[in-house]
Design a protein around this motif. Structure first.
Motif, short mmCIF file in Angstrom:
data_model
loop_
_atom_site.label_atom_id
_atom_site.label_comp_id
_atom_site.label_asym_id
_atom_site.label_seq_id
_atom_site.Cartn_x
_atom_site.Cartn_y
_atom_site.Cartn_z
N PHE A 9 81.41 51.11 18.87
CA PHE A 9 80.95 51.29 20.02
C PHE A 9 81.64 50.37 20.82
O PHE A 9 82.12 48.89 21.40
CB PHE A 9 80.35 50.10 20.03
CG PHE A 9 78.68 50.15 21.48
CD1 PHE A 9 77.65 51.47 22.34
CD2 PHE A 9 78.76 49.10 22.29
CE1 PHE A 9 77.57 51.02 22.68
CE2 PHE A 9 78.05 48.86 23.28
CZ PHE A 9 76.92 50.51 23.93
N ILE A 10 82.02 51.30 22.16
CA ILE A 10 83.24 50.43 22.80
C ILE A 10 81.76 49.57 24.44
O ILE A 10 81.43 50.99 24.99
CB ILE A 10 83.90 51.73 23.83
CG1 ILE A 10 84.56 52.11 22.45
CG2 ILE A 10 84.63 50.46 24.39
CD1 ILE A 10 85.44 50.76 21.53
N PRO A 11 80.94 48.70 24.59
CA PRO A 11 80.56 48.51 26.06
C PRO A 11 81.05 48.82 26.65
O PRO A 11 82.37 48.22 27.08
CB PRO A 11 79.79 47.51 25.54
CG PRO A 11 80.24 46.72 24.76
CD PRO A 11 81.18 47.64 23.86
N GLY A 12 80.41 49.24 27.56
CA GLY A 12 80.75 48.53 29.54
C GLY A 12 81.15 47.81 29.86
O GLY A 12 80.45 46.78 29.23
N LYS A 13 80.74 47.62 31.15
CA LYS A 13 80.03 46.54 31.61
C LYS A 13 78.80 46.47 31.88
O LYS A 13 77.63 46.73 32.26
CB LYS A 13 80.67 46.28 33.47
CG LYS A 13 80.31 45.18 33.86
CD LYS A 13 80.91 45.24 35.63
CE LYS A 13 80.27 44.09 36.48
NZ LYS A 13 80.34 43.33 35.89
N ILE A 14 78.21 45.04 30.96
CA ILE A 14 77.39 44.83 30.82
C ILE A 14 76.43 43.95 32.07
O ILE A 14 77.11 43.04 32.78
CB ILE A 14 77.30 43.27 29.86
CG1 ILE A 14 77.58 43.30 28.45
CG2 ILE A 14 75.30 43.13 29.09
CD1 ILE A 14 78.14 42.81 27.55
N PRO A 15 75.64 44.73 32.64
CA PRO A 15 74.99 44.29 33.97
C PRO A 15 73.98 43.36 33.76
O PRO A 15 73.97 42.43 32.24
CB PRO A 15 74.20 45.44 33.91
CG PRO A 15 73.87 46.00 32.23
CD PRO A 15 75.12 45.91 31.91
N ASP A 16 73.80 43.06 34.63
CA ASP A 16 72.99 41.40 34.59
C ASP A 16 71.46 41.70 34.73
O ASP A 16 71.53 42.79 34.49
CB ASP A 16 73.21 40.21 36.18
CG ASP A 16 74.85 40.13 36.30
OD1 ASP A 16 75.45 39.77 35.64
OD2 ASP A 16 74.89 39.77 37.55
N LEU A 17 71.07 41.11 34.02
CA LEU A 17 69.73 41.14 33.61
C LEU A 17 68.46 42.02 34.80
O LEU A 17 67.69 42.43 34.41
CB LEU A 17 69.11 39.72 33.63
CG LEU A 17 67.08 40.21 32.79
CD1 LEU A 17 67.82 40.68 31.72
CD2 LEU A 17 66.79 38.09 32.63
N LEU A 18 69.03 41.25 35.95
CA LEU A 18 68.07 41.69 37.24
C LEU A 18 68.41 43.18 37.67
O LEU A 18 67.87 43.75 38.22
CB LEU A 18 68.36 40.99 38.61
CG LEU A 18 67.14 39.65 37.43
CD1 LEU A 18 66.90 38.82 38.78
CD2 LEU A 18 65.45 40.56 37.36
#
Lengths: 99, 1021
Positions: free
Chosen positions: B219-228
């Motif tokens: 699994f290659i995560p992309g940019k983890i977004p901020d919560l909001l």
């Protein structure tokens, strides 16, 4: 999905329960965004009563991990079933547990 | 028309049969665990359908069954246990397969596709769960160990450094760097927003790739977004799968065929390098590698190898490898099979049965019906023809026709068990839904009945079963509290009895609360409180069959809307059958369905009414009564209706002439009464003449007659005479026979025998707001007689009745004088004596086991018992007979001019003296010396007057007079000696009608004549 948040001194306990739905999720994260915490705070998220698909929880945890990452520790509580399912997405969890 | 069309129906039929078998075996698995033979059978069934689907190009079915087969394979190999979840999944997969098979070749709807994906996902998950157990990879092994001591919850600590983790650099080069195989593909997968919305789990696709030999799945995560900023509709990563092997791209595309909307994917080929190509020449060729891998994967023991060989043979058979060989050996046979669409059937089955289109069978049956009609006509001719040769041939034709008919009818017969196959599933699913534990026991599945009948009773049976589950069986906790086993039992039983099939559905649940039914019936206005009080429990239970009647406190989707039992009853009665309900509150209920074996050709009694002939199904006939002189007397009028007193029952009578032709029934002498059993009630149908019993062919009614409820069909008899078949239920309805007024008959089976043990039929009548009863067996007739015909002679009522004089006794004086007209009379009769008991009115008939609550001392009353839930005085008919006997004797004596005088005197001298005086006056004297003998004589003889002395051996005259007047109004005289004390001050002196002092003959006679005269008697002798 229901979300219960308790903040006691330096510990934040978050309990998520029910089925994950995107609409309600927005509310949940907004709740969480309002919680104040610092580097001394430990965060515990209990997902064991969530009935969402494991991979969705995993995405959620990644977002939460990022959000709470300035805290002391982040503990995620899963049910055995979730963990079993989660294991099939090992790469996701490996991102979380990687030191 | 494509080549598939002609065999499509056959494919559907066969596949459904195979799926039915899979369902049955699945349910067995749940209770007994893995059984190799059962699992092999299931596998064979699914494999067979899959094979056929593939052959005809039904890809969706084939694709789904492929996964189904995989799961069964794992079960067959003992890797997956039939847990409840697994059984659930198997059953759901059977259901889904059934839906697919119903429309083979049709495009899947979105809902179907979702179902398919979901089920496949689950099946694969189970199959792969097994893989993890048997061959856990390095990482999984560790987790498996964790599972052994698995806590209720698992905690994963995530270090806060997550954020500070550099996001993995996922680039083509990174992946390429890791690729260490020579040939294969790199597959990248992402979830589409639609997939997220549907919560689609990509894990199952990853599992399939793993099965194909995926080397790594990352699994290659992309940019983890901020919560909001996180949009939960979107995902931020992708899975990268390294898949070595010599696949084609199409094979990989196939995996994604059904998930194109949920997943986006790319496939990149990894081309073999030259050096690797050269490697093919080496000993360690890919094939060898594969072989080595295979060796690792299938490291069997010797025993397992043997099993595998067996399985291999089975596989070969299933994979039609062996069959192909047979095709070469016997091509003709197989071609024939293909034409008939029968493949892979067992050789023995091929020899013993063939599949025949039901329409062909129906046509055959119709032709046989015509043949039977034709035979009947010839038989009619034979009766009149005096041609021996013709008769001989007609008899032969008769015999052959009967055999053909019997054989043809057998083709319609099916074991009732075939309609029960879905019941275990219903019980399983419903009991789970209701939180109940239920065991279904089925007996008599092999009992055969006509296919047409079976179709009609299938739904009623399901309804009764659902009722038993929903209303009958209690939840485990309640059952345990009641001292029952947690698991309830429902029993289905079928058996033959006298041309009928009996199907019983019983449960050991809570039974039916009769009082509850009564209350609901009153609330719903089906009866009044007063009427309800008169009903017996069986009559109250019958309310359950009223339309819209429901005892359910709340409406569930299973039952409770009150639609059902009435429909069940209607269906069964339309078949000429009946439904019977027995229930014991707290212990359970039993529904007994009684239905005829067949509907096509039935045995019927031909009857004549006026100028018309009618057929009455023999199944409904109990007996025939010829209204000869003797039986004519048993027909009585009751509440304006004719009733037949038949043994210990009163049978309401219906004149067929009156019902059908609206003509008044003329004399019924020498007519016949056909005693009809309609459901659980009986009535007598008056017809002019009964003809003969014939096998008749039931033909549907002309549409113009269809709405007339009296007829159920037509038939031909004799020389093409059309005869209408009577619907006995319709006749009863048209005659306005209310269910309650039918004569309830006692059943002959054992269960019923228990219920009706010691029960007695009673005629109930009212007297001044209280209920009285008389044993119905003692009643000869019930009459309502014209008051004008009642004669009064010397305070005694009589009536000219059937060329005799019938003495009438009023139950209580004053009924006749009250002016009631007609006068209700209960006629009692013995060989020597008869009388009519005048009552205020008839009330009802009750069948109950009598337990006297109190023995009565009242004359004419045996005691008090509870009948129809009311305290009831039961009359002593013998006592009334005695009264009549005395009265008749009295009349006879009067006719002869004789008066019976009882002389009670202690002194022999005085007694004899008085006797001579009485006899000299032409009267009859009976002498006694004690009160005891005096009372005894009063019972034996019709005494008109008592002459007593002051002293008796055991008592005195006062005591005797007092005893006599307790229940009789016989005048008593006392004779006192001159020397006796004056009795004018004695408190009981008024017990005597007259006082005589001295024994002078003239004085005695003068006083005697005076008293007799006052009582309407004269001394004529």
């Amino acid at each position: 999905m229901e979300v219960r948040i308790q903040k006691k001194k330096e510990k934040i306990s978050i309990e998520l329960e029910g089925r994950y739905l995107t609409d309600s999720y927005i509310t949940i994260v907004q709740h969480l965004a309002e919680i104040e915490f610092d580097s001394k705070t430990s965060v515990e998220i209990d997902c064991s009563k969530c009935t969402s698909e494991a991979y969705q929880l995993q995405f959620l945890m990644l977002v939460l991990a990022k959000h709470f990452s300035s805290g002391k520790t982040l503990k995620v509580i899963l049910s055995p079933n979730q963990k079993d399912k989660g294991l099939r997405f090992e790469p996701v969890w490996s991102q979380l547990v990687k030191e | 028309m494509s080549f598939i069309e002609p065999v499509k129906d056959l494919f559907i039929t066969e596949s459904k049969e195979l799926l039915e078998k899979v369902e049955q075996v699945t349910l067995v698995l749940e209770t007994v665990g893995n059984q190799q033979e059962s699992l092999r059978e299931m596998f064979r069934c699914i494999h067979s359908i899959k094979g056929s689907s593939g052959m005809f190009g039904f890809e969706a079915i084939e694709y789904f069954l492929h996964h189904f087969e995989n799961l069964l394979d794992e079960m067959r190999n003992g890797n997956v246990k039939p847990t409840k979840d697994v059984v659930d999944l198997l059953l759901k997969s059977v259901d889904y397969s059934n839906k697919l098979i119903a429309k083979p070749g049709a495009s899947l709807t979105k809902a179907q596709k979702n179902t398919s994906d979901s089920l496949i996902k689950k099946m694969n998950a189970i199959v792969n769960g097994k893989v993890m157990e048997t061959e856990p990879p390095k990482q999984q092994k560790q987790n498996t160990e964790e599972k052994v001591n698995k806590p209720a919850k698992t905690e994963i600590d995530v270090k806060p450094e997550v954020k500070s983790q550099p996001e993995p650099k996922v680039s083509e080069s990174v992946i390429e760097d890791e690729v260490d195989f020579h040939e294969g593909f790199i597959v990248e997968i992402t979830i589409t927003p639609e997939g997220v919305e549907q919560q689609f789990d990509p894990g199952y696709i990853l599992d399939e790739l793993k099965e194909m030999g995926a080397k790594t799945i990352s699994f290659i995560p992309g940019k983890i977004p901020d919560l909001l900023n996180y949009d939960p509709h979107k995902t931020f990563g992708r899975w990268v799968v390294q898949l070595p092997g010599s696949f084609t791209e199409e094979e990989i595309d196939d995996i994604f065929t059904f998930v194109e909307n949920e997943l986006d994917y790319t496939v990149e080929s990894v081309a073999p390098k030259m050096t690797e190509v050269n490697d093919f020449d080496d000993e360690e060729s890919p094939e060898n590698d594969d072989f080595e891998n295979s060796k690792e994967e299938f490291d069997f023991t010797e025993e397992e190898v043997k099993v595998s060989e067996l399985n291999l043979h089975e596989e070969l058979v299933n994979e039609e490898v062996v069959e192909q060989f047979e095709v070469e050996e016997e091509p003709e046979a197989d071609e024939a099979d293909v034409e008939q669409g029968t493949q892979t059937t067992q050789p023995s089955e091929q020899q013993s049965s063939i599949r025949v289109n039901i329409h062909v069978l129906e046509d055959l049956l119709n032709l046989v019906s015509e043949l039977v009609l034709n035979r009947n006509q010839f038989m009619q001719l034979a009766l009149t023809a005096e041609n021996h040769q013709l008769n001989k041939h007609i008899n032969q034709l008769n015999r052959l026709t009967s055999e053909i008919q019997e054989t043809a009818m057998r083709t319609r017969m099916q074991a009732i068990g075939t309609s029960w196959t879905r019941l275990p599933r219903i019980v399983r699913d419903l009991s789970a839904e209701l939180g109940k534990e239920v065991e279904l026991k089925m007996e008599g599945e092999s009992t055969e009945l006509d296919r047409q009948v079976m179709q009609h009773i299938s739904e009623p049976m399901v309804h009764l079963l659902r009722n038993a589950l929903d209303h009958g069986i209690e939840t485990p906790d309640i059952r345990i509290k009641k001292g029952k086993s947690a698991k309830g039992r429902i029993r289905l039983n079928a058996y033959h009895r006298g041309g009928h099939i009996i199907v019983e559905i019983s449960d050991d649940g809570k039974g039916i609360d009769v009082n509850g039914i009564k209350s609901i019936a009153i609330t719903k206005g089906l009866t009044t409180k007063e009427q309800a009080e008169k009903l017996n429990p069986q009559q109250i239970l019958d309310f359950l069959f009223h339309p819209g009647f429901s005892t359910a406190a709340k409406v569930t989707k299973i039952s409770g809307r009150g639609v059902g039992l009435d429909v069940v009853k209607k269906h069964i009665e339309e078949l000429g059958g009946s439904v019977e309900l027995q229930s014991e509150f707290g212990s359970g209920s039993l529904f007994r369905i009684k239905i005829p074996l067949t509907l096509a050709i039935i045995s019927a009694l031909i009857v004549r009414s006026g100028d018309h002939y009618f057929a009455i199904p023999e199944i409904a006939i109990q007996e025939l009564v010829w209204l000869n002189e003797e039986n004519l007397g048993k027909v009585i009028q009751m509440q304006g209706n004719q009733v037949l007193s038949l043994r210990n029952t009163l049978l309401p009578l219906v004149s067929l002439k009156e019902v059908l032709q609206k003509k008044e029934q003329d004399s019924i002498e020498n007519n016949h009464i056909v005693v009809i059993q309609n459901g659980d009630a009986t009535y007598g149908l008056i017809v002019d003449q009964v003809d003969q019993i014939q096998e008749i062919v039931v033909k549907p009614l002309n549409r113009l007659l269809k709405n007339i409820p009296v007829y159920s069909g037509t038939t031909l008899i004799g020389s093409e005479q059309i005869v209408l078949i009577l619907d006995v239920n319709g006749v009863a309805q048209l005659a306005s026979l209310e269910q309650e007024s039918y004569t309830k008959t006692s059943n002959s089976n054992n269960d019923d025998a228990n219920l009706s043990e010691d029960k007695t039929l009673f005629l109930l009548f009212k007297h001044q707001q209280t209920q009285k009863a008389v044993h119905l067996g003692l009643v000869a007739r019930l009459e309502e007689l014209s008051k004008q015909k009642v004669e009064e002679i010397d305070n005694q009522y009589f009536i000219q009745y059937r060329e005799r004089i019938l003495p009438l006794i009023e139950f209580k004086k004053g009924i006749i004088a009250s002016g009631v007209n007609p006068v209700p009379v209960i006629v009692f009769q013995t060989e020597e004596l008869s009388f009519g008991l005048v009552v205020e009115g008839f009330h009802d008939i009750a069948e109950e086991a009598v337990k006297f609550e109190q023995i009565s001392k009242k004359p004419g009353i045996l005691g008090i018992a509870v009948l129809n839930e009311k305290s009831t005085e039961i009359i002593d008919v013998n006592w009334f007979f005695q009264q009549v006997s005395l009265a008749q004797h009295h009349v006879q004596m009067k006719e002869k001019g004789l008066v019976n005088v009882l002389i009670a005197e202690k002194s022999d001298f005085l007694r004899n003296h008085m006797k001579s005086v009485i006899q000299a006056a032409g009267m009859h004297a009976i002498t006694v010396s004690s009160k005891k003998d005096a009372l005894s004589s009063l019972k034996k003889h019709a005494i008109q007057i008592v002459l007593s002395g002051l002293e008796l051996n055991d008592s005195d005259g006062f005591m005797l007079a007092s005893e006599i007047h307790r229940d009789k109004s016989i005048p008593a005289m006392i004779i006192l000696s001159i020397a006796s004390n004056d009795i004018s001050g004695h408190p009981q002196r008024d017990q005597f009608t007259a006082h005589i002092t001295g024994y002078d003959k003239d004085i005695i006679m003068e006083s005697l004549q005076k008293v007799l005269s006052n009582n309407g008697l004269t001394i004529t002798g």
